[in-house]
Write an enzyme that holds these catalytic residues in place. Structure first.
Site, PDB file in Angstrom:
ATOM      1  N   PHE A   8      -1.380   2.630   4.566  1.00  0.00           N
ATOM      2  CA  PHE A   8      -2.598   3.432   4.362  1.00  0.00           C
ATOM      3  C   PHE A   8      -3.774   2.583   3.911  1.00  0.00           C
ATOM      4  O   PHE A   8      -4.765   2.445   4.623  1.00  0.00           O
ATOM      5  CB  PHE A   8      -2.327   4.553   3.350  1.00  0.00           C
ATOM      6  CG  PHE A   8      -3.509   5.479   3.167  1.00  0.00           C
ATOM      7  CD1 PHE A   8      -3.880   6.357   4.179  1.00  0.00           C
ATOM      8  CD2 PHE A   8      -4.241   5.480   1.992  1.00  0.00           C
ATOM      9  CE1 PHE A   8      -4.971   7.212   4.016  1.00  0.00           C
ATOM     10  CE2 PHE A   8      -5.324   6.332   1.817  1.00  0.00           C
ATOM     11  CZ  PHE A   8      -5.692   7.210   2.827  1.00  0.00           C
ATOM     12  N   ASP A   9      -3.671   1.991   2.721  1.00  0.00           N
ATOM     13  CA  ASP A   9      -4.795   1.235   2.166  1.00  0.00           C
ATOM     14  C   ASP A   9      -5.108  -0.001   3.005  1.00  0.00           C
ATOM     15  O   ASP A   9      -4.213  -0.789   3.313  1.00  0.00           O
ATOM     16  CB  ASP A   9      -4.497   0.813   0.724  1.00  0.00           C
ATOM     17  CG  ASP A   9      -4.421   2.006  -0.218  1.00  0.00           C
ATOM     18  OD1 ASP A   9      -5.338   2.841  -0.175  1.00  0.00           O
ATOM     19  OD2 ASP A   9      -3.448   2.102  -0.978  1.00  0.00           O
ATOM     20  N   GLY A  96       1.924   2.343  -0.677  1.00  0.00           N
ATOM     21  CA  GLY A  96       2.157   1.999  -2.075  1.00  0.00           C
ATOM     22  C   GLY A  96       1.113   2.639  -2.968  1.00  0.00           C
ATOM     23  O   GLY A  96       1.142   2.478  -4.180  1.00  0.00           O
ATOM     24  N   LYS A 140       9.330   0.236   1.602  1.00  0.00           N
ATOM     25  CA  LYS A 140       8.946   0.614   2.969  1.00  0.00           C
ATOM     26  C   LYS A 140      10.071   0.313   3.962  1.00  0.00           C
ATOM     27  O   LYS A 140      10.324   1.100   4.877  1.00  0.00           O
ATOM     28  CB  LYS A 140       7.651  -0.080   3.375  1.00  0.00           C
ATOM     29  CG  LYS A 140       6.441   0.418   2.581  1.00  0.00           C
ATOM     30  CD  LYS A 140       5.130  -0.187   3.067  1.00  0.00           C
ATOM     31  CE  LYS A 140       3.962   0.350   2.269  1.00  0.00           C
ATOM     32  NZ  LYS A 140       2.656  -0.130   2.754  1.00  0.00           N
ATOM     33  N   ASP A 167       4.196  -4.763   2.942  1.00  0.00           N
ATOM     34  CA  ASP A 167       4.571  -4.277   4.278  1.00  0.00           C
ATOM     35  C   ASP A 167       5.663  -5.146   4.909  1.00  0.00           C
ATOM     36  O   ASP A 167       6.213  -4.785   5.954  1.00  0.00           O
ATOM     37  CB  ASP A 167       3.353  -4.251   5.206  1.00  0.00           C
ATOM     38  CG  ASP A 167       2.281  -3.287   4.716  1.00  0.00           C
ATOM     39  OD1 ASP A 167       2.632  -2.135   4.405  1.00  0.00           O
ATOM     40  OD2 ASP A 167       1.106  -3.690   4.623  1.00  0.00           O
TER      41      ASP A 167
END
Length: 212
Positions: A8-9, A96, A140, A167
């Site tokens: 996301f970020d 996260g 993840k 990631d």
């Protein structure tokens, strides 16, 4: 069935949620230093997350939620997701960061679901504590493997997209690994590298048609 997992970020969203929350709480300098080290793999993700969230203690939940619902999407996020959905991909977000942001954008982007963390609060004030399903550097990867097993999806039919060190663990379970405007530590494990800040580059790289 095929699966795409986005961070996301700084991937679906243009920025870091916790840095933006920290700015509103006047602790941005301290938080940004920890974020930078964590995304470069210089700091244990779990410890960095706890340390950063602790600095948000005292921020009102209402203010945090308002900020989380007004985060800037990355260029091309909507057409990118739509193009993948049109090819029958399940599109999921692993973050996260926090559910107050990711869950809101699930509906806006048309994602299938999101997995993230929860900012604890009491009497509508953040306590500085955090919990959730994306707390550790390997979270993840573990969640991707669970989803693959649940949905009957192989690594051959899995695509992962991210930008930072947390990631890395999901990169181990997908044949297509996209580093999007990423740190060097992630680029080393990627087989597609995109340095243009536009998510429309992803369907282009995958030879998938898309509409603006």
């Amino acid at each position: 069935m095929k699966l795409v997992v986005f961070d996301f970020d700084s991937t679906l969203m243009d920025g870091e949620t916790i840095d933006i929350l920290a700015k509103a709480h006047n602790v941005s300098d301290k938080v940004e230093k920890i974020t930078h080290k964590a995304m470069n793999g210089e700091f244990d993700f779990y410890q960095s997350l706890k340390n950063r969230v602790a600095l948000l203690k005292g921020l009102s939940l209402q203010k945090a939620t308002e900020i989380a619902h007004n985060l800037p999407l990355m260029n091309g996020a909507l057409p990118c997701v739509r193009a993948l959905k049109a090819q029958n991909y399940k599109v999921v977000c692993f973050s996260g960061g926090f559910h107050i942001a990711t869950d809101y954008f699930v509906d806006i982007l048309g994602l299938d679901t999101s997995f993230a963390n929860v900012l604890h609060h009491k009497d509508s004030i953040l306590t500085g504590e955090v919990g959730g399903e994306m707390m550790f550097s390997d979270s993840k990867g573990i969640m991707l493997k669970r989803l693959q097993n649940l949905l009957g999806i192989t690594r051959k039919d899995s695509i992962v997209v991210g930008d930072g060190a947390n990631d890395l663990s999901m990169f181990a379970y997908a044949d297509v690994r996209i580093a999007f405007c990423a740190k060097e530590i992630l680029k080393k494990e990627a087989n597609i590298i995109i340095d243009t800040k536009d998510l429309r580059e992803i369907p282009k790289a995958l030879n998938i048609p898309f509409k603006e």
